[in-house]
Write a protein that holds these residues in place. Structure first.
Motif, PDB file in Angstrom:
ATOM      1  N   CYS A 194      -1.422  -7.521  -9.855  1.00  0.00           N
ATOM      2  CA  CYS A 194      -0.667  -6.789 -10.883  1.00  0.00           C
ATOM      3  C   CYS A 194       0.421  -5.955 -10.224  1.00  0.00           C
ATOM      4  O   CYS A 194       1.450  -5.692 -10.806  1.00  0.00           O
ATOM      5  CB  CYS A 194      -1.591  -5.932 -11.747  1.00  0.00           C
ATOM      6  N   GLY A 195       0.173  -5.512  -8.995  1.00  0.00           N
ATOM      7  CA  GLY A 195       1.196  -4.821  -8.220  1.00  0.00           C
ATOM      8  C   GLY A 195       1.264  -3.324  -8.427  1.00  0.00           C
ATOM      9  O   GLY A 195       1.989  -2.638  -7.720  1.00  0.00           O
TER      10      GLY A 195
ATOM     11  N   CYS B 126      -7.307  -0.423  -5.180  1.00  0.00           N
ATOM     12  CA  CYS B 126      -6.625  -1.556  -5.809  1.00  0.00           C
ATOM     13  C   CYS B 126      -7.627  -2.217  -6.726  1.00  0.00           C
ATOM     14  O   CYS B 126      -8.586  -2.831  -6.274  1.00  0.00           O
ATOM     15  CB  CYS B 126      -6.133  -2.559  -4.768  1.00  0.00           C
TER      16      CYS B 126
ATOM     17  N   CYS C 131      -0.665  -0.817  -7.779  1.00  0.00           N
ATOM     18  CA  CYS C 131      -1.066   0.075  -6.686  1.00  0.00           C
ATOM     19  C   CYS C 131      -0.200  -0.083  -5.445  1.00  0.00           C
ATOM     20  O   CYS C 131      -0.336   0.671  -4.494  1.00  0.00           O
ATOM     21  CB  CYS C 131      -2.511  -0.212  -6.277  1.00  0.00           C
TER      22      CYS C 131
ATOM     23  N   CYS D 222      -7.218  -4.753  -8.507  1.00  0.00           N
ATOM     24  CA  CYS D 222      -7.127  -6.212  -8.440  1.00  0.00           C
ATOM     25  C   CYS D 222      -7.799  -6.757  -7.180  1.00  0.00           C
ATOM     26  O   CYS D 222      -7.942  -7.967  -7.044  1.00  0.00           O
ATOM     27  CB  CYS D 222      -5.680  -6.664  -8.481  1.00  0.00           C
TER      28      CYS D 222
HETATM   29  S1  FES Z   1      -2.488  -5.176  -7.247  1.00  0.00           S
HETATM   30 FE1  FES Z   1      -3.326  -4.548  -9.152  1.00  0.00          FE
HETATM   31  S2  FES Z   1      -4.192  -2.638  -8.636  1.00  0.00           S
HETATM   32 FE2  FES Z   1      -3.552  -3.397  -6.730  1.00  0.00          FE
END
Ligand code: FES
Ligand code: FES
Lengths: 152, 746
Positions: A95-96, A130, A98, A132
């Motif tokens: 998702c990016g 993170c 963090c 994810c």
């Molecule tokens: S990439 Fe989604 S929370 Fe780290």
């Protein structure tokens, strides 16, 4: 009050206790630095102050002790910093959300320790959550960036 | 599988589908469907997925990007057929500008990857109508999961390619077969190149040719690990998430709703909030307040400062009382018996030795990294929403009805999602933003929740009690019986999202237990629904997240009672049911060196779950380090038929496993005085880099169908860990989280 962010100095009229995070995001519109928890528990808001990693949600504007570097100041899509380029090579982000915090924490880590071991990376990055679960690629990207930066 | 399948075909309610981790729908403008919804201001849209203009080709994703890599693989399907250079591929998130409206996108059958509908699910008559109603009309057209998107997008790309070639042939006075395509251009036999941009206008005039997509043996992009188009932005802080929306004159607001979920607000005093610098208004929302300010910090502090008296919770006030209510469901009417092979009751009654166990699993929060938020601009006859969401149609409908508009008057933009995991299928955050915006017409307002508000106002993974009985003889399983009680996600979501009471057997409540490819002669799985008004929702892998745990822990208990190795025991049961599943399990055994002696001081556990169309087997290894436990390694074997992007699949497998292990080790939502007690990450943490195991993933491609990637590695991770802990310590965990009973190095 003067605040220097990414080599630009801003004169601000804001409450002295306003956390740096919100000054960056809501006043200067530097939204790369993220809000995750507001209580120093996730690292999403990590920036460099005078080269040192800091949780921007915990630093009052009046307490900012030096020039601030945010993810936008580290590098740009056109000219990414070595760490950002490694992040792209290793396809780290999911998702990016963090990742700005992860990268800024890694920048501080490499500034202090240009050749960290796995264990040292783990220790340095333990404050950055993170959801994810991109940890294995973060670790690989840090090793990669470290060796690129040593060669450079 | 076959017997389970027959039972399901008769059922009326298809339970939770593979939405939580996987599916999403793109930017959405609600209007009447038209043939091709795209009308770019400059350039040509050859079909709903493709815009060609002077700058090149833009691929239109119908799915939101929440980390799962959907937009990459979707784009690759089109680029493959269109012979685009991957570096040149641009993806927009559904129509990104107002000019690109696409109400018809999903109605026309846009790529809907609900990962994992199985064949027998596809054949459930009427079920898709249910799903369509539940998640918005968009799902109706694309009810055939990844395979449908997969076929449809490749067809769309192939058709566009042939139209471009036909246009070029006409211009050059030759035949399309004399031309080829390469690097975004039509190329003649003598090497002349005509870029697609020069042909698009003419190509759009032609009836789209019907062509078969290429055979996988010719693929240059699909099946390979491609650089994700969203990566650069995400590594440089330039990706725009919901909380990053900035509009001219925008205000910031933060809500405070009853901590007793669904409860009333008796009274409030805004004075303390109004005294804070930056706070401009305290809005009375009836069931809570929203504080409007010049910045998010002032808004959040303000929300905290309002003095509020809350009414009681509409459910029992403590965790204990809530679980008593769940337990009482066993005395009520049975909701489902979706598997009933042989005669489990008689076998168990006559068995010499019956193994019995009760499992209790907690409520869980989604805890996405980006807290809930949405930005809204209300004018008297329209609402514009910037909402990081998984269901744009649901958002539009819910927001519209909250502010007295029609869904057609709502425009929904979907920026990047900072995590979804099923939380953003709900529309509560859009509704709140719309309600706040209505109080300030003409002024855009970003409504951002504090982490505390987010964590205490989730739609939780339901708490569950499972009562298990089993019998073994001569080293073989004779009978397996699972009775599972808890509140129904599906029945609640039905009321919430479609305004209709759903009834009937809830498949989602028992998925992961009734539908596993084990051959046990007497095999029964029953569901009991608890009457509880705690908001529950779709948590990554949904019912599989609890049933995978109880099924696989109990299989381990039975293996042990039978005196068998847990992996061998499973292989024997799975072999006659599914060769695909067997090979997955076999692979994980080989990867983890299961047959070889363990290192001293370590324990290993294995588990298997088939969910979302993908069988996944996992082995977890734990080690005793001076009396404390470290989760050292994990192995994953999976088979989703075709790994369209192995790097993304691997990332999703690791992600799902870490998400599951985090919950198993430390995830727990508890209640006291009707209020959720866990408020922020210190109370509800997750694994981090230093305590995440080293993970190895193997992707098999034996399955004839495409399966999902976003969720199926979550269910087996939790029982694999619990089984490993048993192996190491001899203590069987029948309650989660595991840190109640084990001392982890965290
Ligand atoms: S990439 Fe989604 S929370 Fe780290
Ligand atoms: S937002 Fe600052 S540490 Fe989480």
């Amino acid at each position: 009050m003067d605040l220097t962010v990414n080599d630009q100095t801003h004169t601000l009229d804001l409450p002295a206790d306003m956390p740096l995070l919100w000054v960056l995001r809501d006043v200067l519109n530097l939204t790369g630095t993220k809000f995750g928890c507001g209580v120093a528990a996730c690292g999403a808001c990590t920036v460099l102050i005078d080269g040192e990693a800091a949780r921007a949600c915990q630093v009052a504007l009046a307490d900012v002790w030096g020039p601030v570097t945010t993810i936008e100041g580290l590098g740009t899509p056109e000219a990414p910093a070595a760490l950002q380029a490694a992040w792209i090579r290793h396809q780290v982000a999911q998702c990016g959300y963090c990742q700005a915090g992860q990268i800024m924490q890694a920048a501080a880590l490499l500034a202090e320790n240009p050749a960290p071991s796995d264990a040292e990376i783990d220790e340095g990055m333990a404050g950055n959550l993170c959801r994810c679960g991109t940890y294995s690629r973060i670790r690989a990207a840090i090793h990669d960036a470290a060796s690129q930066m040593r060669e450079a | 599988m076959s017997r389970a399948g027959k039972i399901t075909r008769r059922t009326l309610l298809v339970g939770s589908i593979a939405i939580a981790g996987g599916v999403a729908f793109g930017v959405w403008k609600v209007r009447q469907p038209v043939a091709n919804p795209l009308s770019p201001p400059d350039g040509v849209a050859l079909n709903p997925f493709l815009i060609i203009n002077g700058d090149g080709v833009t691929l239109v994703s119908g799915r939101a990007e929440m980390g799962q890599g959907a937009q990459t693989t979707l784009a690759a399907m089109l680029a493959e057929e269109l012979d685009l250079d991957w570096d040149s591929v641009r993806v927009i998130h559904g129509p990104a500008a107002d000019a690109y409206y696409n109400a018809a996108l999903l109605e026309a059958g846009l790529p809907l990857a609900e990962y994992g509908m199985r064949d027998w699910q596809h054949s459930v008559a009427g079920a898709m109508g249910q799903l369509g109603k539940l998640f918005g009309l968009q799902i109706t057209g694309g009810s055939t999961a990844t395979r449908d998107g997969y076929a449809r997008l490749r067809h769309a790309g192939a058709s566009a390619r042939e139209a471009l070639k036909a246009a070029a042939a006409e211009r050059l006075g030759t035949t399309p077969s004399a031309l080829r395509t390469e690097g975004g251009a039509v190329v003649t036999a003598d090497g002349r190149r005509i870029p697609y941009g020069d042909l698009a206008e003419a190509a759009a005039q032609r009836t789209p040719p019907q062509v078969e997509p290429r055979d996988p043996s010719q693929w240059k992009l699909l099946g390979r690990s491609l650089p994700r188009p969203d990566m650069q932005a995400k590594a440089t802080g330039t990706a725009i998430y919901g909380v990053d929306i900035r509009l001219p004159g925008m205000k910031f607001a933060s809500p405070r709703m009853s901590p007793r979920l669904g409860g009333t607000m008796v009274s409030f005093d805004p004075a303390a909030a109004m005294a804070l610098p930056g706070v401009e208004q305290v809005l009375d929302l009836g069931d809570g307040v929203a504080v409007v300010a010049t910045n998010s910090w002032a808004a959040m502090r303000g929300a905290e400062a309002v003095e509020i008296e809350w009414g009681p919770a509409p459910y029992p006030p403590t965790t204990e009382a809530i679980f008593e209510r769940i337990e009482a469901a066993f005395d009520g009417r049975r909701n489902s018996r979706m598997r009933n092979d042989g005669n489990a009751a008689r076998t168990l009654d006559n068995a010499a030795q019956v193994i019995e166990a009760e499992y209790r699993l907690p409520f869980l929060a989604h805890s996405t990294m980006e807290p809930m938020n949405a930005t809204a601009l209300y004018t008297d006859d329209a609402l514009e929403l910037w909402s990081p969401n998984q269901t744009p149609m649901v958002q539009a409908r819910a927001a519209a009805s909250a502010v007295g508009l029609r869904a057609e008057q709502v425009t929904v933009h979907t920026p990047f999602l900072g995590g979804g995991f099923g939380r953003r299928l709900e529309a509560d955050f859009s509704v709140l933003a719309a309600r706040v915006a209505r109080e300030m017409p003409g002024t855009p307002v970003q409504v951002v929740w504090s982490r505390e508000e987010d964590m205490t106002h989730d739609f939780y993974r339901p708490g569950i009690i499972a009562r298990m009985r089993g019998a073994v003889a001569n080293g073989q399983a004779q009978a397996f019986e699972a009775r599972i009680a808890g509140p129904s996600v599906m029945h609640q979501a039905g009321r919430r999202m479609m305004g209709l009471p759903l009834a009937g057997p809830d498949k989602g409540h028992v998925e992961g237990a009734f539908d596993q490819p084990y051959r046990i002669p007497n095999y029964r799985v029953e569901g009991y629904l608890a009457d509880l008004d705690i908001p529950v929702g779709f948590w990554r892998s949904v019912g599989n997240s609890h049933n995978g745990f109880v099924h696989e822990c109990f299989i381990d208990e039975m293996a042990l009672a039978a005196g068998r190795d847990p992996l061998e025991f499973r292989l024997d049961l799975i072999r006659p049911e599914s060769a695909v599943a067997y090979r997955v399990l076999e692979a994980v055994g080989e990867m983890s060196g299961w047959g070889a002696p363990k290192e001293p001081g370590t324990g290993r556990g294995v588990a298997f779950t088939w969910s979302f169309g993908t069988p996944v087997a996992e082995v977890v290894e734990v080690r005793d380090e001076n009396g404390r436990i470290r989760i050292t390694r994990a192995w994953i074997a999976c088979d989703m038929g075709r790994a369209l992007d192995p790097s993304i699949v691997q990332a999703q497998m690791e992600s799902g496993l870490i998400y599951g292990l985090s919950a198993a080790v430390m995830g727990e939502i508890t209640f006291a005085d009707g209020e959720v007690q866990e408020r922020n990450f210190p109370d509800y943490d997750a694994l981090r880099m230093h305590n995440t195991p080293v993970i190895e993933t193997r992707i098999l491609e034996n399955q004839p169908r495409l399966g999902g990637a976003g969720e199926p590695s979550t269910p087996p991770s939790m029982p694999a860990l619990a089984n490993a802990l048993y192996d190491l310590t001899g203590t069987r965990a029948r309650e989660l989280p595991l840190n109640r009973h084990f001392d982890f190095i965290l």
